[in-house]
Write a protein that holds these residues in place. Structure first.
Motif, PDB file in Angstrom:
ATOM      1  N   PHE A 136       0.708  -1.136   0.027  1.00 20.32           N
ATOM      2  CA  PHE A 136       0.097   0.076  -0.102  1.00 20.32           C
ATOM      3  C   PHE A 136       0.771   1.204  -0.027  1.00 20.32           C
ATOM      4  O   PHE A 136       0.487   2.255  -0.625  1.00 20.32           O
ATOM      5  N   GLY A 137       2.071   1.272   0.584  1.00 21.12           N
ATOM      6  CA  GLY A 137       2.883   2.221   0.608  1.00 21.12           C
ATOM      7  C   GLY A 137       3.470   2.420  -1.033  1.00 21.12           C
ATOM      8  O   GLY A 137       3.670   3.617  -1.404  1.00 21.12           O
ATOM      9  N   GLY A 138       3.622   1.298  -1.606  1.00 23.39           N
ATOM     10  CA  GLY A 138       3.939   1.381  -3.021  1.00 23.39           C
ATOM     11  C   GLY A 138       2.904   2.039  -3.968  1.00 23.39           C
ATOM     12  O   GLY A 138       3.095   2.886  -4.722  1.00 23.39           O
ATOM     13  N   VAL A 142       3.504   5.311  -6.146  1.00 22.43           N
ATOM     14  CA  VAL A 142       3.332   5.335  -7.723  1.00 22.43           C
ATOM     15  C   VAL A 142       2.130   6.374  -8.144  1.00 22.43           C
ATOM     16  O   VAL A 142       2.154   7.236  -9.170  1.00 22.43           O
ATOM     17  N   ILE A 143       1.111   6.581  -7.368  1.00 20.55           N
ATOM     18  CA  ILE A 143      -0.160   7.459  -7.691  1.00 20.55           C
ATOM     19  C   ILE A 143       0.562   8.730  -7.514  1.00 20.55           C
ATOM     20  O   ILE A 143       0.142   9.637  -8.308  1.00 20.55           O
ATOM     21  N   ALA A 144       1.235   9.179  -6.311  1.00 19.56           N
ATOM     22  CA  ALA A 144       1.698  10.251  -6.422  1.00 19.56           C
ATOM     23  C   ALA A 144       2.751  10.962  -7.546  1.00 19.56           C
ATOM     24  O   ALA A 144       2.651  12.087  -7.831  1.00 19.56           O
ATOM     25  N   VAL A 145       3.592   9.880  -7.687  1.00 20.74           N
ATOM     26  CA  VAL A 145       4.484  10.384  -9.096  1.00 20.74           C
ATOM     27  C   VAL A 145       3.737  10.660 -10.338  1.00 20.74           C
ATOM     28  O   VAL A 145       4.372  11.132 -11.165  1.00 20.74           O
ATOM     29  N   THR A 146       2.335  10.154 -10.340  1.00 16.94           N
ATOM     30  CA  THR A 146       2.081  10.231 -11.597  1.00 16.94           C
ATOM     31  C   THR A 146       1.068  11.496 -11.541  1.00 16.94           C
ATOM     32  O   THR A 146       0.189  11.681 -12.403  1.00 16.94           O
ATOM     33  N   ARG A 147       0.815  12.218 -10.492  1.00 18.59           N
ATOM     34  CA  ARG A 147       0.117  13.280 -10.332  1.00 18.59           C
ATOM     35  C   ARG A 147       0.836  14.621 -10.840  1.00 18.59           C
ATOM     36  O   ARG A 147       2.052  14.753 -10.881  1.00 18.59           O
ATOM     37  N   LEU A 148       0.007  15.484 -11.393  1.00 14.89           N
ATOM     38  CA  LEU A 148       0.553  16.911 -11.610  1.00 14.89           C
ATOM     39  C   LEU A 148       0.920  17.396 -10.453  1.00 14.89           C
ATOM     40  O   LEU A 148       2.188  18.140 -10.467  1.00 14.89           O
ATOM     41  N   GLU A 149       0.286  17.438  -9.163  1.00 14.61           N
ATOM     42  CA  GLU A 149       0.810  18.158  -7.933  1.00 14.61           C
ATOM     43  C   GLU A 149       1.181  16.824  -7.147  1.00 14.61           C
ATOM     44  O   GLU A 149       0.143  15.946  -6.658  1.00 14.61           O
ATOM     45  N   LYS A 150       2.509  16.609  -6.896  1.00 16.29           N
ATOM     46  CA  LYS A 150       3.039  15.618  -6.241  1.00 16.29           C
ATOM     47  C   LYS A 150       2.547  15.610  -4.568  1.00 16.29           C
ATOM     48  O   LYS A 150       2.305  14.504  -3.922  1.00 16.29           O
ATOM     49  N   GLY A 151       2.349  16.628  -3.968  1.00 17.60           N
ATOM     50  CA  GLY A 151       1.947  16.824  -2.698  1.00 17.60           C
ATOM     51  C   GLY A 151       2.731  16.173  -1.424  1.00 17.60           C
ATOM     52  O   GLY A 151       3.988  16.163  -1.849  1.00 17.60           O
ATOM     53  N   ASN A 152       2.103  15.652  -0.431  1.00 18.98           N
ATOM     54  CA  ASN A 152       2.853  15.339   0.547  1.00 18.98           C
ATOM     55  C   ASN A 152       3.193  13.622   0.774  1.00 18.98           C
ATOM     56  O   ASN A 152       4.070  13.306   1.527  1.00 18.98           O
ATOM     57  N   PRO A 153       2.818  12.971  -0.034  1.00 18.68           N
ATOM     58  CA  PRO A 153       2.743  11.414   0.085  1.00 18.68           C
ATOM     59  C   PRO A 153       4.031  11.145  -0.119  1.00 18.68           C
ATOM     60  O   PRO A 153       4.391  10.105   0.547  1.00 18.68           O
ATOM     61  N   ILE A 154       4.848  11.689  -0.955  1.00 18.31           N
ATOM     62  CA  ILE A 154       6.406  11.119  -1.310  1.00 18.31           C
ATOM     63  C   ILE A 154       6.994  11.043  -0.059  1.00 18.31           C
ATOM     64  O   ILE A 154       7.739   9.758   0.041  1.00 18.31           O
ATOM     65  N   PRO A 155       7.292  12.052   0.731  1.00 16.87           N
ATOM     66  CA  PRO A 155       8.108  11.652   1.984  1.00 16.87           C
ATOM     67  C   PRO A 155       7.310  10.565   2.982  1.00 16.87           C
ATOM     68  O   PRO A 155       8.055  10.063   3.460  1.00 16.87           O
ATOM     69  N   ILE A 196       6.737  -2.958  -3.462  1.00 11.10           N
ATOM     70  CA  ILE A 196       6.549  -1.551  -4.101  1.00 11.10           C
ATOM     71  C   ILE A 196       6.455  -1.603  -5.584  1.00 11.10           C
ATOM     72  O   ILE A 196       5.742  -1.145  -6.244  1.00 11.10           O
ATOM     73  N   CYS A 197       7.190  -2.765  -6.451  1.00 16.81           N
ATOM     74  CA  CYS A 197       7.334  -2.766  -7.618  1.00 16.81           C
ATOM     75  C   CYS A 197       6.004  -3.624  -8.305  1.00 16.81           C
ATOM     76  O   CYS A 197       5.556  -2.913  -9.215  1.00 16.81           O
ATOM     77  N   ILE A 198       5.527  -4.415  -7.467  1.00 16.63           N
ATOM     78  CA  ILE A 198       4.249  -5.069  -7.890  1.00 16.63           C
ATOM     79  C   ILE A 198       3.046  -4.086  -7.818  1.00 16.63           C
ATOM     80  O   ILE A 198       2.116  -3.735  -8.910  1.00 16.63           O
ATOM     81  N   ALA A 199       3.195  -3.063  -6.861  1.00 13.68           N
ATOM     82  CA  ALA A 199       1.940  -2.024  -6.872  1.00 13.68           C
ATOM     83  C   ALA A 199       2.151  -1.050  -7.852  1.00 13.68           C
ATOM     84  O   ALA A 199       1.179  -0.631  -8.358  1.00 13.68           O
ATOM     85  N   THR A 200       3.548  -0.708  -8.058  1.00  8.65           N
ATOM     86  CA  THR A 200       3.603   0.081  -9.386  1.00  8.65           C
ATOM     87  C   THR A 200       3.181  -0.439 -10.552  1.00  8.65           C
ATOM     88  O   THR A 200       2.548   0.165 -11.432  1.00  8.65           O
ATOM     89  N   PHE A 201       3.574  -1.696 -10.935  1.00  7.61           N
ATOM     90  CA  PHE A 201       2.994  -2.544 -11.983  1.00  7.61           C
ATOM     91  C   PHE A 201       1.502  -2.478 -12.168  1.00  7.61           C
ATOM     92  O   PHE A 201       0.842  -1.996 -13.358  1.00  7.61           O
ATOM     93  N   LEU A 202       0.741  -2.624 -10.928  1.00  5.56           N
ATOM     94  CA  LEU A 202      -0.440  -2.507 -10.992  1.00  5.56           C
ATOM     95  C   LEU A 202      -1.173  -1.145 -11.679  1.00  5.56           C
ATOM     96  O   LEU A 202      -2.169  -0.989 -12.285  1.00  5.56           O
ATOM     97  N   ILE A 203      -0.497  -0.254 -10.909  1.00 11.94           N
ATOM     98  CA  ILE A 203      -1.149   1.161 -11.411  1.00 11.94           C
ATOM     99  C   ILE A 203      -0.740   1.488 -12.693  1.00 11.94           C
ATOM    100  O   ILE A 203      -1.521   2.230 -13.539  1.00 11.94           O
TER     101      ILE A 203
END
Length: 432
Positions: A136-138, A142-155, A196-203
């Motif tokens: 779920f962290g992954g 990946v949802i955050a890096v695909t957004r126009l506004e990255k916001g706070n999730p990355i840290p 994290i890789c699998i979560a990225t793959f699904l998104i």
């Protein structure tokens, strides 16, 4: 209604241009130059945090770690069937892992503090909950890096997925030759990377990122089967560890019920308790302040263990005062450092507070005896900033009097207050 709900949770809204995202991901994959230095520094910081058992320091290290780049890159490469990106990501992840292991091993080898702290031990036995956190962290990452506004999730993702501490723990295991710690920590690190890789793959699949290389149905099935086998391979041991953790906590709860019913409710003061869950048979070692048990009583208590669902368990009541005293003293010594540090902090805070607190009522009463015309006297503190790092606290006294005090009386009052408050300098003003 269903369409409204689907529109409300649609991830395509606010999505950044796919080409820009792919470029950013590709650039973040590489581990060269500054990224290697940042990673090595982050590993040292995390190792220090584990060494001194400081959660705050460990979190700081996770925030500056660049490890997420190649892992997310691998997920994108897998999702788009871009095997060049996948190979590049895996290669850079291996480089980053080796640099991290070498750095942490050298640190722990050189460190004079070799004792395994709780923060370090927590990374040696992963379970199913670590898989959920990584997955779920992954997803969040990946949802955050695909957004126009990255916001706070990355840290937040950097902290939640916790890639750094397992690597440092693995280095600790290598430095001390403890391969159980090493394997447990590397297993946790692998879990984090893979899920994290699998979560990225699904998104990536859900957002329909462009496929770089068209694969026939047969090759697509191979990729899916490979992912499924890898998930099963990683989940199975972690489920076992989670089951073991559940059993241990359940066992400890039943032990507490036994102690409550058989000893605490009978007012037998317990001074020593040790539960050996991994022994065969399991052992509960106890010692009491005044109560002495004969052999029959101990035998009867052992029989009662079955009634509390504590099979394969032996109750041992320590009544050999010499050896018991040694064990208790060892426990006290092991915890003494932490206690001393807390005492030092408490005393320091008390000393700081003493600079601010005055017994105003008592001083007021004394002042009225020495200076009968005074009607009130108030004391406060004023902080003078000398520079960016130093400050000075000066007491400020406001007084009221039925008639004005002459200069000599004011000087006398000021000298008395300096002495009374034990301060080198104060300010005294008459309040109208």
């Amino acid at each position: 209604m269903t369409q409204k709900i689907l529109n409300f949770i649609d991830l395509h809204k606010g999505e950044e241009n796919k080409k820009s995202v792919i470029e950013n991901i590709t650039n973040a994959v590489s581990f060269r130059g500054s990224n290697i230095w940042i990673l090595a520094c982050a590993i040292i910081i995390a190792s220090v945090g584990l060494n001194v058992n400081s959660t705050a320091v460990i979190i700081g290290a996770m925030l500056i770690s660049p490890l997420m780049g190649p892992i997310v890159g691998a997920g994108f490469g897998l999702g788009m069937y871009d095997f060049e990106l996948l190979k590049k990501s895996i290669k850079n992840l291996i480089i980053a892992t080796l640099v991290s292991l070498v750095t942490s091993t050298l640190y722990f080898y050189a460190s004079p503090f070799k004792e395994a702290q709780s923060e370090l031990l927590a990374r040696t036995s992963p379970n199913i909950y670590d898989i959920l956190i990584a997955f779920f962290g992954g997803l969040v990452g990946v949802i955050a890096v695909t957004r126009l506004e990255k916001g706070n999730p990355i840290p937040g993702v950097a902290i939640a997925t916790a890639l750094m501490p397992p690597l440092c723990t693995a280095g600790y295991g290598l430095a001390l030759g403890n391969y159980i710690y090493f394997l447990g920590a590397m297993y946790l690190y692998t879990i984090n990377c893979v899920f994290i890789c699998i979560a990225t793959f699904l998104i990536v699949k859900y957002l329909k990122y462009p496929i770089t290389k068209q694969l026939d149905q047969k090759h697509q099935k191979r990729v899916k089967y490979g992912i499924s086998i890898l998930i099963l391979f990683l989940i199975t041991p972690s489920v076992y560890f989670a089951y073991q953790l559940y059993n241990q906590k359940s066992y400890n709860s039943r032990v507490e019920v036994f102690l409550q019913d058989e000893f605490h409710n009978k007012d037998y003061p317990l001074i020593y308790k040790k539960i050996r869950y991994n022994a065969d048979p399991k052992k509960i070692e106890l010692a009491f302040l005044t109560k002495k048990f004969d052999d029959k009583e101990i035998k009867d208590l052992n029989k009662k263990l079955i009634n509390y669902n504590l099979p394969n368990t032996k109750l041992i009541i320590r009544q050999d005062t010499v050896n018991l005293r040694k064990d208790i003293m060892n426990q006290i010594n092991n915890n003494q450092t932490a206690v001393d540090q807390k005492d030092i902090l408490i005393n320091s805070l008390r000393n700081q507070l003493s600079q601010y607190n005055f017994n105003t009522n008592q001083i007021n009463n004394e002042a009225k005896i020495l200076f009968p015309t005074l009607t009130s006297l108030k004391i406060g503190n004023y902080t003078i900033e000398n520079d960016a790092t130093r400050s000075k606290i000066i007491p400020v006294i406001l007084f009221q009097s039925t008639k004005g005090l002459d200069e000599a009386t004011q000087i006398k009052m000021k000298m008395w207050l300096k002495q009374r408050l034990a301060k080198d300098s104060i300010e005294v003003y008459q309040q109208n």
